[in-house]
Design a protein around this motif. Structure first.
Motif, mmCIF file in Angstrom:
data_model
loop_
_atom_site.group_PDB
_atom_site.id
_atom_site.type_symbol
_atom_site.label_atom_id
_atom_site.label_comp_id
_atom_site.label_asym_id
_atom_site.label_seq_id
_atom_site.Cartn_x
_atom_site.Cartn_y
_atom_site.Cartn_z
ATOM 1 N N SER A 93 -19.978 -44.172 37.399
ATOM 2 C CA SER A 93 -21.155 -43.925 36.565
ATOM 3 C C SER A 93 -21.715 -42.567 37.215
ATOM 4 O O SER A 93 -22.717 -42.235 36.379
ATOM 5 C CB SER A 93 -22.167 -45.093 36.942
ATOM 6 O OG SER A 93 -22.193 -45.409 38.561
ATOM 7 N N GLN A 94 -21.522 -42.308 38.211
ATOM 8 C CA GLN A 94 -22.355 -40.939 38.762
ATOM 9 C C GLN A 94 -21.063 -40.232 39.684
ATOM 10 O O GLN A 94 -20.453 -41.294 40.351
ATOM 11 C CB GLN A 94 -23.547 -41.155 39.521
ATOM 12 C CG GLN A 94 -23.602 -42.025 40.474
ATOM 13 C CD GLN A 94 -24.913 -42.067 41.038
ATOM 14 O OE1 GLN A 94 -26.043 -42.150 40.261
ATOM 15 N NE2 GLN A 94 -25.220 -42.610 42.323
ATOM 16 N N PRO A 95 -21.265 -39.000 39.930
ATOM 17 C CA PRO A 95 -20.075 -38.413 40.859
ATOM 18 C C PRO A 95 -20.608 -38.745 42.290
ATOM 19 O O PRO A 95 -21.599 -39.084 42.852
ATOM 20 C CB PRO A 95 -20.467 -36.791 40.591
ATOM 21 C CG PRO A 95 -21.091 -36.737 39.291
ATOM 22 C CD PRO A 95 -21.848 -37.994 39.198
ATOM 23 N N LEU A 96 -19.365 -38.769 43.151
ATOM 24 C CA LEU A 96 -19.646 -38.994 44.515
ATOM 25 C C LEU A 96 -20.319 -37.861 45.195
ATOM 26 O O LEU A 96 -20.069 -36.714 44.757
ATOM 27 C CB LEU A 96 -18.202 -39.308 45.101
ATOM 28 C CG LEU A 96 -17.284 -40.478 44.511
ATOM 29 C CD1 LEU A 96 -15.986 -40.607 45.602
ATOM 30 C CD2 LEU A 96 -18.094 -41.801 44.617
ATOM 31 N N VAL A 97 -20.930 -38.136 46.095
ATOM 32 C CA VAL A 97 -21.559 -37.136 46.887
ATOM 33 C C VAL A 97 -20.863 -36.584 48.230
ATOM 34 O O VAL A 97 -20.197 -37.545 49.012
ATOM 35 C CB VAL A 97 -22.952 -37.477 47.365
ATOM 36 C CG1 VAL A 97 -23.684 -36.516 48.165
ATOM 37 C CG2 VAL A 97 -23.901 -37.752 46.198
#
Length: 221
Positions: free
Chosen positions: A28-32
């Motif tokens: 759902s969103q890129p890893l940090v």
């Protein structure tokens, strides 16, 4: 495991040492980079399996830089996390697989799940004597990837001698203990140590303001 459906993949299929199937999905969103993540999913054997096996791994990728693999061979990647314990052998009970991962590069926005090793480096256990399929077909459900954090609001300043109680549960439900013991006499930095070591240790400072007595010059006659 929940809902009305699941995914499936061939974890190995002999006599080919390299036949593989994989699951690939977008986050759902890129890893940090530098954050700590938990990867959870449930797995059990499908009825087509004659063997149980291990090597159930997860690889995180930047989707635009890795093409689709239109093949049934080993993908040329090393997993970021991998289950290498005893073979999965249960047909009727879902097993939770849980991993910790700290990415070192940005923009990882997809994952691939499967067996990234050949059969010579995969543990197998025959479960249906007389059935010569030499295959492991794994069902997978409820995949989740989430950042672990310990979240507290900033603590208010107190006056010297005021009641000081440090909460034992964070805003996001992490339980733990504080060190050192609360001290309402002096400004102190406290360390919160979660009961579950998956969650990060954090520090919070409580400012203790000294009690100041008002002073006036002597008022003349």
């Amino acid at each position: 495991h929940s809902g009305n459906a699941y995914a499936g993949l061939a974890n190995h299929y002999a006599p080919s040492y390299f036949y593989r199937e994989y699951l690939r999905g977008k986050l759902s969103q890129p890893l940090v980079a530098g954050e700590t993540y938990v990867i959870n999913f449930y797995a059990c054997l499908g009825a087509y399996s004659s063997d149980g096996s291990n090597n159930i791994g997860v690889k995180f990728i930047e989707g635009t830089s890795v093409p689709n693999f239109f093949q049934t061979m080993l993908v040329p990647l090393q997993p970021d996390v991998n289950y290498s314990g005893p073979p999965l052998t249960s047909f009727d009970t879902w097993t939770l697989f849980s991993f910790i991962f700290i990415p070192t590069q940005p923009n990882l926005d997809e994952l691939i799940i499967g067996n990234f090793f050949d059969d010579q480096n995969t543990l197998r256990q025959n479960l249906q004597p007389g059935i010569d399929l030499n295959s492991t077909y794994i069902l997978i459900d409820d995949i989740e990837v989430f950042a672990v954090s310990t979240d507290f609001d900033d603590f208010d300043d107190i006056c010297e001698g005021d009641t000081l109680i440090l909460p034992s549960i964070s805003n996001n439900g992490v339980q733990g203990t504080w060190s050192p013991a609360p001290n309402n006499q002096i400004t102190t930095t406290y360390t919160f140590i979660p009961d579950n070591p998956v969650f990060p240790v954090i520090e919070k400072t409580v400012v203790v303001n000294p009690i100041i007595s008002p002073e006036f010059d002597q008022i003349g006659p």
